[in-house]
Design a protein around this motif. Structure first.
Motif, PDB file in Angstrom:
ATOM      1  N   PRO A  80     113.954 -11.067   4.667  1.00 51.88           N
ATOM      2  CA  PRO A  80     112.688 -10.912   5.382  1.00 51.88           C
ATOM      3  C   PRO A  80     112.222 -12.245   5.956  1.00 51.88           C
ATOM      4  O   PRO A  80     112.354 -13.282   5.312  1.00 51.88           O
ATOM      5  CB  PRO A  80     111.722 -10.432   4.290  1.00 51.88           C
ATOM      6  CG  PRO A  80     112.582  -9.870   3.231  1.00 51.88           C
ATOM      7  CD  PRO A  80     113.873 -10.605   3.285  1.00 51.88           C
ATOM      8  N   GLY A  81     111.708 -12.195   7.154  1.00 54.83           N
ATOM      9  CA  GLY A  81     111.180 -13.415   7.777  1.00 54.83           C
ATOM     10  C   GLY A  81     112.232 -14.305   8.403  1.00 54.83           C
ATOM     11  O   GLY A  81     111.925 -15.395   8.864  1.00 54.83           O
ATOM     12  N   LYS A  86     108.115 -14.975  10.830  1.00 54.85           N
ATOM     13  CA  LYS A  86     107.544 -15.643   9.654  1.00 54.85           C
ATOM     14  C   LYS A  86     106.188 -15.044   9.284  1.00 54.85           C
ATOM     15  O   LYS A  86     105.904 -14.842   8.106  1.00 54.85           O
ATOM     16  CB  LYS A  86     107.382 -17.152   9.903  1.00 54.85           C
ATOM     17  CG  LYS A  86     108.668 -17.878  10.232  1.00 54.85           C
ATOM     18  CD  LYS A  86     109.571 -18.120   9.033  1.00 54.85           C
ATOM     19  CE  LYS A  86     110.841 -18.853   9.419  1.00 54.85           C
ATOM     20  NZ  LYS A  86     112.077 -18.125   9.296  1.00 54.85           N
ATOM     21  N   THR A  87     105.337 -14.769  10.263  1.00 53.79           N
ATOM     22  CA  THR A  87     104.002 -14.280   9.919  1.00 53.79           C
ATOM     23  C   THR A  87     104.052 -12.838   9.427  1.00 53.79           C
ATOM     24  O   THR A  87     103.337 -12.481   8.498  1.00 53.79           O
ATOM     25  CB  THR A  87     103.030 -14.375  11.110  1.00 53.79           C
ATOM     26  OG1 THR A  87     103.647 -13.768  12.232  1.00 53.79           O
ATOM     27  CG2 THR A  87     102.689 -15.813  11.447  1.00 53.79           C
ATOM     28  N   ARG A  88     104.900 -12.007  10.034  1.00 52.19           N
ATOM     29  CA  ARG A  88     104.958 -10.607   9.601  1.00 52.19           C
ATOM     30  C   ARG A  88     105.972 -10.396   8.480  1.00 52.19           C
ATOM     31  O   ARG A  88     106.072  -9.314   7.920  1.00 52.19           O
ATOM     32  CB  ARG A  88     105.344  -9.710  10.788  1.00 52.19           C
ATOM     33  CG  ARG A  88     104.408  -9.732  11.970  1.00 52.19           C
ATOM     34  CD  ARG A  88     103.367  -8.627  11.912  1.00 52.19           C
ATOM     35  NE  ARG A  88     103.905  -7.415  11.318  1.00 52.19           N
ATOM     36  CZ  ARG A  88     104.616  -6.508  11.980  1.00 52.19           C
ATOM     37  NH1 ARG A  88     104.854  -6.657  13.264  1.00 52.19           N
ATOM     38  NH2 ARG A  88     105.062  -5.442  11.373  1.00 52.19           N
ATOM     39  N   ASN A  89     106.742 -11.447   8.192  1.00 48.10           N
ATOM     40  CA  ASN A  89     107.769 -11.394   7.146  1.00 48.10           C
ATOM     41  C   ASN A  89     108.802 -10.283   7.382  1.00 48.10           C
ATOM     42  O   ASN A  89     109.139  -9.510   6.493  1.00 48.10           O
ATOM     43  CB  ASN A  89     107.124 -11.238   5.771  1.00 48.10           C
ATOM     44  CG  ASN A  89     108.052 -11.730   4.671  1.00 48.10           C
ATOM     45  OD1 ASN A  89     108.851 -12.636   4.905  1.00 48.10           O
ATOM     46  ND2 ASN A  89     107.976 -11.123   3.504  1.00 48.10           N
ATOM     47  N   ASN A 100     108.948 -11.633  -2.810  1.00 47.35           N
ATOM     48  CA  ASN A 100     109.093 -10.899  -1.556  1.00 47.35           C
ATOM     49  C   ASN A 100     110.440 -11.175  -0.888  1.00 47.35           C
ATOM     50  O   ASN A 100     110.602 -11.039   0.297  1.00 47.35           O
ATOM     51  CB  ASN A 100     107.945 -11.225  -0.600  1.00 47.35           C
ATOM     52  CG  ASN A 100     107.849 -12.703  -0.332  1.00 47.35           C
ATOM     53  OD1 ASN A 100     108.622 -13.491  -0.890  1.00 47.35           O
ATOM     54  ND2 ASN A 100     106.912 -13.087   0.513  1.00 47.35           N
TER      55      ASN A 100
END
Ligand code: TYD
Ligand code: MG
Length: 451
Positions: A85-86, A199-202, A64
């Protein structure tokens, strides 16, 4: 929303107090207390079901890890190839330098990526006017004018953006703290919550932060350790050129840099940095020398101008624009002591063309050449350039990546470059189109140019 339990801590010694204090009773520091959350409402610790479990490093997939490429080459390069991402990215700069313009332009460039642009500083109409100036159509960018963090998080939940831009972190406020927007505790807490969201939704989250010269605004400095990348947007506000510099980057090189020019219709990418030299007139005038500098990992030829004049006041003036004043003083002292130039009785003004700031020590040689050229009123041919650092004893020291500098100078049609003799070790084939004059000491250069 229930308030979090907070206390005040001294940033100097760590002393705790239930109230804000002007002076720390423990260490005596003034104005050092900041509010910190010590217990969040509704969060109970030791809840094993929501905790992350350790994973063996080989089992972690990096699949990812596909970056969001903005298509703006200069911007992508500074990030190390697009947004990770993130990640949490901080972009700092003085007010009015063009941070909002840059990020709005990036948001509008991204075609199939849903961007949420949160502004706490401007109204929808103002942002629309700016977007009209930039004139990029067909984006999927949403504008939210909001400063309350909880509402922003709720909107992010509904819109489900792939990238969030916060303009600026200093205007955000969370209800869990009493402190007003822009204070250390608010900035830190809002950034921490946005980091959690990233971080949680990236998804990548970009924070814009203002820096003031006197550092009065609580801000970016305290965030530097928690974000993944810190980019500085700098330049002289009265000139068009802007430099985006990475000072920290967990996912790329920290020596990268992108160059832009502020125009009436937004920021233009400057892919060929040496064009900043274009202002150069072909007539040779005294006091001008060209440095074969390096900005990040890119070679760049920069014009240095000096004026050594008869002082107006009893104390001679020294002033440098785009160059370190202390370094200028040191170079003047070397010229005075080692070569006998009577500069202590002169005003010396130094200016770097294009509003650029040079930090490359290789510019020393061009700075010295321009000063002597002005002092003696002898022009230096515009076909000559310089790359060398100067030591306290007047020796010319080697500089990094000399081959790249020589190649760039040759490409731009320079006929001769002055470098340090010690720098040529290990370089077998010198460029055929340019004469490389290798020197050991400053007096050799002066004899070579000024006779
Ligand atoms: P801005 O992005 O508002 O700066 P910051 O967010 O860092 O405070 O930029 C402000 C300046 O940029 C302002 O003086 C106007 C200028 N500008 C242009 O020259 N061309 C443009 O297309 C735009 C949008 C702004
Ligand atoms: Mg702005």
């Amino acid at each position: 929303m229930a308030k979090a339990k907070t206390a005040f801590f001294c940033t100097n010694c760590g002393a705790e107090s239930p109230k804000w204090l002007g002076r720390c009773p423990a260490c005596g520091a003034w104005n050092s207390f900041v509010e910190e959350i010590i217990k969040r409402p509704g969060v109970t610790h030791h809840d094993l079901s929501t905790q992350q479990l350790p994973v063996h490093i080989d089992e972690i997939t990096s699949s990812n890890f596909s970056r969001i490429v903005t298509g703006n080459q200069e911007f992508d390069r500074v990030l190390g190839g697009g947004f990770v991402p993130g990640s949490l990215v901080l972009i700092g700069g003085e007010p009015g330098i063009g941070k909002s313009t840059l990020l709005l332009q990036i948001a509008l460039c991204l075609k199939n990526i849903k961007v949420l642009y949160v502004s706490g500083e401007e109204s929808d109409q103002q942002i629309r006017m700016r977007a009209d100036r930039i004139a990029i159509k067909g984006s999927s960018c949403f504008i939210l004018t909001e400063t309350l963090l909880e509402d922003i998080l709720a909107q992010a939940q509904t819109i489900q953006p792939h990238l969030i831009i916060i303009d600026s972190i200093q205007t955000l406020q969370t209800q869990t703290l009493d402190a007003s927007a822009g204070t250390v505790s608010q900035v830190r807490e809002c950034a921490a919550q946005l980091q959690r969201l990233a971080k949680t939704r990236n998804i990548p989250v970009v924070l814009i932060g203002h820096i003031t010269k006197d550092g009065l605004l609580a801000g970016p400095k305290i965030l530097e350790h928690m974000v993944d990348a810190v980019l500085q947007f700098e330049g002289d506000r009265h000139h068009g050129y802007r430099i985006l510099r990475a000072s920290k980057n967990r996912f790329g090189s920290a020596s990268e840099l992108g160059i832009f020019e502020m125009q009436a219709g937004g920021l233009r990418e400057v892919n060929n940095p040496s064009e900043i030299l274009r202002s150069q007139h072909n007539r040779d005038v005294s006091g001008v020398a060209i440095a074969a500098g390096m900005e990040g990992i890119r070679p760049m030829l920069i014009e240095v101008q000096a004026l050594a004049g008869v002082p107006v006041y009893s104390t001679p003036q020294r002033s440098a624009t785009g160059f370190d004043q202390r370094r200028l003083n040191m170079l003047l002292a070397v010229l005075e002591k080692r070569l006998g130039f009577r500069l202590s009785a002169r005003d010396v003004f130094l200016n770097v063309a294009g509003g650029i700031r040079i930090e490359d020590p290789a510019a020393d040689l061009a700075v010295v050449a321009s000063i002597i050229s002005s002092l003696e009123d002898i022009p230096i041919s515009h076909e000559i350039c310089f790359a060398g650092e100067i030591g306290l004893s007047g020796e010319i020291r080697p500089v990094s990546r000399l081959e790249a500098r020589i190649a760039e100078a040759a490409r731009l049609g320079f006929q001769q470059i002055f470098v340090s003799r010690f720098a040529l070790k290990g370089i077998e084939n010198l460029h055929p189109d340019i004469k490389v004059s290798a020197l050991e000491r400053l007096d050799e250069m002066i004899a070579g140019i000024f006779g």
